[in-house]
Design a protein around this motif. Structure first.
Motif, mmCIF file in Angstrom:
data_model
loop_
_atom_site.group_PDB
_atom_site.id
_atom_site.type_symbol
_atom_site.label_atom_id
_atom_site.label_comp_id
_atom_site.label_asym_id
_atom_site.label_seq_id
_atom_site.Cartn_x
_atom_site.Cartn_y
_atom_site.Cartn_z
ATOM 1 N N THR A 34 37.984 40.475 37.653
ATOM 2 C CA THR A 34 37.791 41.857 37.164
ATOM 3 C C THR A 34 38.517 42.853 38.069
ATOM 4 O O THR A 34 39.280 43.691 37.592
ATOM 5 N N LEU A 110 32.918 54.329 36.901
ATOM 6 C CA LEU A 110 32.958 53.729 38.244
ATOM 7 C C LEU A 110 33.786 54.606 39.170
ATOM 8 O O LEU A 110 34.787 55.177 38.748
ATOM 9 N N SER A 113 34.758 53.648 45.344
ATOM 10 C CA SER A 113 34.033 52.702 46.201
ATOM 11 C C SER A 113 33.504 51.533 45.366
ATOM 12 O O SER A 113 33.444 50.400 45.841
ATOM 13 N N ASP A 114 33.146 51.789 44.105
ATOM 14 C CA ASP A 114 32.722 50.694 43.214
ATOM 15 C C ASP A 114 33.865 49.694 43.022
ATOM 16 O O ASP A 114 33.660 48.486 43.099
ATOM 17 N N TYR A 116 36.371 49.191 44.955
ATOM 18 C CA TYR A 116 36.622 48.510 46.223
ATOM 19 C C TYR A 116 35.653 47.342 46.402
ATOM 20 O O TYR A 116 36.070 46.210 46.640
ATOM 21 N N TYR A 117 34.336 47.619 46.277
ATOM 22 C CA TYR A 117 33.345 46.558 46.503
ATOM 23 C C TYR A 117 33.441 45.469 45.436
ATOM 24 O O TYR A 117 33.270 44.293 45.731
ATOM 25 N N TRP A 118 33.699 45.886 44.196
ATOM 26 C CA TRP A 118 33.801 44.892 43.111
ATOM 27 C C TRP A 118 34.916 43.890 43.453
ATOM 28 O O TRP A 118 34.752 42.678 43.300
ATOM 29 N N ARG A 120 35.962 43.123 46.336
ATOM 30 C CA ARG A 120 35.596 42.381 47.542
ATOM 31 C C ARG A 120 34.677 41.187 47.263
ATOM 32 O O ARG A 120 34.606 40.249 48.047
ATOM 33 N N ILE A 121 33.929 41.254 46.150
ATOM 34 C CA ILE A 121 32.977 40.167 45.836
ATOM 35 C C ILE A 121 33.698 38.815 45.875
ATOM 36 O O ILE A 121 33.222 37.854 46.472
ATOM 37 N N TYR A 122 34.892 38.771 45.265
ATOM 38 C CA TYR A 122 35.614 37.496 45.146
ATOM 39 C C TYR A 122 36.139 37.021 46.502
ATOM 40 O O TYR A 122 36.273 35.821 46.730
#
Lengths: 132, 304
Positions: A34, A110, A113-114, A116-118, A120-122
């Motif tokens: 995503t 979104l 920062s959303d 960015y973090y999204w 980063r999950i992967y």
């Protein structure tokens, strides 16, 4: 003195020609998740240079200045950096949430920062599939 | 002005002029249709062509079939395109929805959960995969996020049908001094909670159910239910947890699963004991037995 100068110039010319060769050959790949990041160095926790999203076309160079197994050297827009090779597909992904449901996704509003973090999950998740 | 020519010459001139004028043809002026220019060779050939024969030739060359195939392809493409266009205005299907919502929840709670931190390879992934396979749990796509906080000791969140997202607190497993096998068994407890779809029972906000798969009103774009659902997920993960009955069923399922494997049975018993002790001894884990009741009873249920 003059000899040294010639030597330095020769080294500079050699290095710049090497850089040109690196930047010359590339393939186009598509980002699979995503959201994700182009990293400064080939390391999952390395700083992000830019955020990318599902289905985005990415130039993947055949040579990297710092080759690491399972990582690709890429260019997105003007940014050069590194992405895990397994996140890149030869063809456009069959499914990208934000492309299939663009109106709904857009309505989630979104912020940066959303995104960015999204992405980063992967980078931080341990992933595997138990054997068949 | 008078002419100086002799009268005979003058007369001859007039007769000549008269005859000349007669010889000129002005057909349109006279109402005659202009004659067509002669046919060229190609036109004559075309006239000779019989169109029925031409049709037969096309049929013989399978061009008609090809044309029909192309037409069908075009219609199929048109259908796909119009479906895609329609989908743009739809709420996601249930299958597509949960992965997105879970990732969104992880994104919104990143600071609280502290999953973004640099860690060395703990070898948990490899160990967990082995235990899953040893116990016959196959084709399960696992995504495991290790947390650097006590907020959530361990948890499983929904994703796609064969994919599960696990959360695991690093301080929690360190404090409990768990081995990799014990960690894996702790996560397999969560696997049963996922398999039993307990998440959907415990998340009280159900407004999404009416929306999923339906067409969105482009003017209203109602996504309030997503915010409510995220809040409800937070309430479940951080506060509510699971019920006594749910814990009983999970423990029984663990017992059935480990029945034939002595090594893993012992490891699970050790895990249950450690959990019971830590909840009693350390105040910061008081909250644990509220979310996962009750470690003491679990040990009894498993031993029976």
């Amino acid at each position: 003195m003059v000899k040294n100068l010639f030597f330095i110039i020769a080294v500079i010319i050699f290095v710049s020609s090497l850089k040109l060769t690196i930047a010359e050959e590339f393939d186009v790949r598509y980002f699979a998740h995503t959201f994700g990041h182009v990293h400064k160095t080939p390391f999952a926790y390395a700083d992000s240079k830019t955020t990318i999203q599902c289905g985005q076309a990415i130039k993947v160079f055949s040579k990297s200045p710092s080759p690491v197994k399972d990582w690709s050297y890429v260019k997105v827009g003007e940014e050069l950096g590194h992405i895990q090779t397994s996140y890149l597909l030869k063809e456009k992904p069959n499914f990208c949430f934000q492309q299939k449901y663009p109106i709904f996704f857009q309505s989630l509003n979104l912020d940066l920062s959303d995104l960015y973090y999204w992405g980063r999950i992967y980078d931080h998740a341990i992933e595997f599939t138990s054997g068949s | 002005m008078r002419s100086n020519l002799p009268p005979v010459v003058n007369l001859c001139g007039r007769i000549f002029l008269f005859l000349f004028l007669l010889s000129i043809e002005i057909p349109t002026a006279l109402g005659e249709t202009p004659k067509p220019s002669p046919k060229i060779e190609e036109e004559e050939k075309l006239e000779e062509l019989k169109f029925q024969e031409l049709k037969d030739v096309i049929k013989r060359d399978k061009l008609a079939k090809e044309a029909k195939k192309l037409l069908e392809q075009r219609q199929a493409l048109k259908k796909t395109r119009s479906k895609l266009e329609m989908d743009r205005f739809f709420y996601p299907s249930e299958e597509d929805f949960w992965k997105m919502v879970t990732e969104l929840w992880l994104t919104k709670n990143a600071v609280k959960l502290k999953w973004e931190f640099e860690k060395s390879d703990l070898g948990i992934g490899m160990a967990f995969k082995k235990v899953l396979e040893d116990l016959g749990i196959r084709n399960l796509s696992v995504r495991l996020l290790v947390l650097n906080s006590y907020e959530v000791p361990h948890m499983i969140l929904p994703s796609k049908s064969e994919e599960a997202i696990f959360l695991l607190s690093l301080p929690f497993i360190r404090e409990m001094d768990l081995s990799k096998v014990e960690i894996s068994l702790l996560l397999i407890e969560d696997y049963w909670r996922w398999k039993n779809k307990l998440f959907f029972d415990q998340v009280t906000e159900k407004g999404y159910q009416k929306k999923l798969g339906t067409k969105m009103d482009p003017k209203k774009r109602d996504v309030v239910f997503v915010g409510k659902l995220l809040d409800s997920m937070s309430d479940f993960v951080f506060n509510v947890g699971y019920t006594f009955d749910q814990q009983y069923n999970v423990t029984k399922q663990m017992k059935d699963l480990l029945n034939t494997n002595k090594l893993y049975t012992k490891a699970y018993e050790a895990l249950l004991k450690k959990r019971q002790e830590i909840v009693i001894k350390q105040n910061k884990f008081n909250d644990y037995s509220r979310r996962y009741p009750s470690p003491e009873m679990q040990l009894k249920w498993f031993s029976k």
